[in-house]
Design an enzyme around this catalytic site. Structure first.
Site, short mmCIF file in Angstrom:
data_model
loop_
_atom_site.label_atom_id
_atom_site.label_comp_id
_atom_site.label_asym_id
_atom_site.label_seq_id
_atom_site.Cartn_x
_atom_site.Cartn_y
_atom_site.Cartn_z
CB SER A 111 -0.90 0.02 1.24
OG SER A 111 -1.59 -1.19 1.38
N1 SAH Z 1 -0.33 -4.79 4.14
C1 SAH Z 1 0.31 -5.28 2.96
C2 SAH Z 1 -0.52 -5.03 1.73
C3 SAH Z 1 -0.68 -6.28 0.94
S1 SAH Z 1 -1.88 -6.23 -0.36
C4 SAH Z 1 1.73 -4.74 2.83
O1 SAH Z 1 2.14 -3.92 3.66
O2 SAH Z 1 2.43 -5.17 1.92
C5 SAH Z 1 -3.20 -7.15 0.35
C6 SAH Z 1 -2.97 -8.58 0.65
O3 SAH Z 1 -4.19 -9.12 1.10
C7 SAH Z 1 -2.55 -9.45 -0.54
O4 SAH Z 1 -1.31 -10.02 -0.26
C8 SAH Z 1 -3.64 -10.50 -0.64
O5 SAH Z 1 -3.18 -11.79 -0.99
C9 SAH Z 1 -4.18 -10.48 0.77
N2 SAH Z 1 -5.53 -11.04 0.95
C10 SAH Z 1 -6.63 -10.89 0.16
N3 SAH Z 1 -7.67 -11.58 0.68
C11 SAH Z 1 -7.22 -12.16 1.84
C12 SAH Z 1 -7.80 -13.00 2.82
N4 SAH Z 1 -9.07 -13.43 2.75
N5 SAH Z 1 -7.04 -13.41 3.86
C13 SAH Z 1 -5.75 -13.02 3.98
N6 SAH Z 1 -5.14 -12.23 3.07
C14 SAH Z 1 -5.85 -11.79 2.02
#
Ligand code: SAH
Length: 273
Positions: A111
């Site tokens: 993000s």
């Molecule tokens: N906070 C992260 C942002 C990652 S993007 C950072 O600092 O890098 C969002 C993430 O949510 C992705 O990796 C995706 O695979 C995950 N995601 C989506 N649905 C999910 C679920 N039901 N449970 C766990 N993770 C999930």
């Protein structure tokens, strides 16, 4: 043209986790030969060089966040301490402190710093954390993060919360986050591989739940696992088919929900992969 951070785009990618992953604290001497070969860095005794460059770039990032209206000094300090460039691919390191989301593999993104700071600030503004008017917010207790991704936001959260439980549904990213966070030794971060739509009942009740992926609604499991006085901050689809941040407070009188600004997060998906 925006000024670019001046530390090198190539970092040490060796697997030796005892060694800092980035070239912090070491000075790289670039001669025409090493520049041609992309050769191994030469460490000198002087603590100047890329380490200081990286903290200066981070300070500028924090200054920009403050200019954008993010005023919570606890959050800004945490953003200033976590080295975002450790969480992105070496080819993207020179963009690590720009206010932009970046690819982290498997179609997912880290993000924007602005959004990370904004969401954590909102968590800290939960009514349950306000001791008295004019006094600083109480520290966050146990926080559940849905969507570990590369682990960056979990690291920032670790500096403002007592415990961080972070779930990721993609094995590849869960592993990557473990690798990214290991050298940082953050004992209060717990990474879980699983479907975050079900929450993580073992750590409940949480004083805050933060999602980095947006669905059509906030899953009931998150509401059930939230403590009274706690707050959920998550992206959610709006009726117009767009996404906005939603804040849900669990008060002794019931749930209170507010919709805030538009955002663009990857989709919340069920199951693991
Ligand atoms: N906070 C992260 C942002 C990652 S993007 C950072 O600092 O890098 C969002 C993430 O949510 C992705 O990796 C995706 O695979 C995950 N995601 C989506 N649905 C999910 C679920 N039901 N449970 C766990 N993770 C999930």
């Amino acid at each position: 043209m925006k000024p670019r951070p001046s530390f090198p785009a190539r970092l040490d990618t060796s697997n030796d986790s005892a060694k800092p992953k980035a070239l912090l604290g070491a000075t790289r001497v670039v001669t025409p030969q090493t520049a041609m070969r992309g050769a191994a860095p030469v460490a000198l005794a002087s603590p100047t060089g890329v380490g200081l460059d990286s903290s200066a770039v981070r300070r500028r990032m924090v200054q920009k966040l403050a200019e954008q209206g993010l005023q919570d000094s606890v959050v800004l300090e945490a953003m200033g301490r976590i080295e975002r460039h450790r969480f992105v691919d070496s080819a993207l390191v020179n963009q690590a402190y720009e206010d932009t989301s970046l690819p982290i593999g498997l179609g997912q993104t880290i993000s924007k710093p602005n959004v990370v700071a904004r969401m954590i600030t909102l968590l800290r503004e939960a009514p349950g954390l306000q001791a008295a008017p004019g006094l600083p917010a109480l520290p966050l207790g146990r926080v559940l993060e849905i969507g570990t991704g590369c682990g960056y936001q979990a690291a920032v959260l670790s500096l403002v919360a007592r415990e961080v439980y972070s779930m990721e549904r993609l094995r590849g990213l869960h592993d990557k986050a473990k690798e990214n966070l290991r050298p940082m030794r953050l004992p209060n971060v717990h990474l879980m591989f699983g479907d975050g739509m079900l929450g993580y009942p073992k750590g409940a009740p949480y004083s805050a739940i933060i999602a980095a992926a947006g669905g059509e609604a906030v899953p009931q499991a998150w509401i059930d696992q939230l403590a009274v006085g706690g707050r959920i901050v998550a992206p959610m689809q709006t009726t117009a088919g767009q996404q906005a941040l939603v804040v849900i407070d669990k008060t002794p009188q019931g749930l209170q929900q507010s919709l805030l600004e538009a955002v663009h997060f990857v989709p919340l998906k069920s199951g693991i992969a």
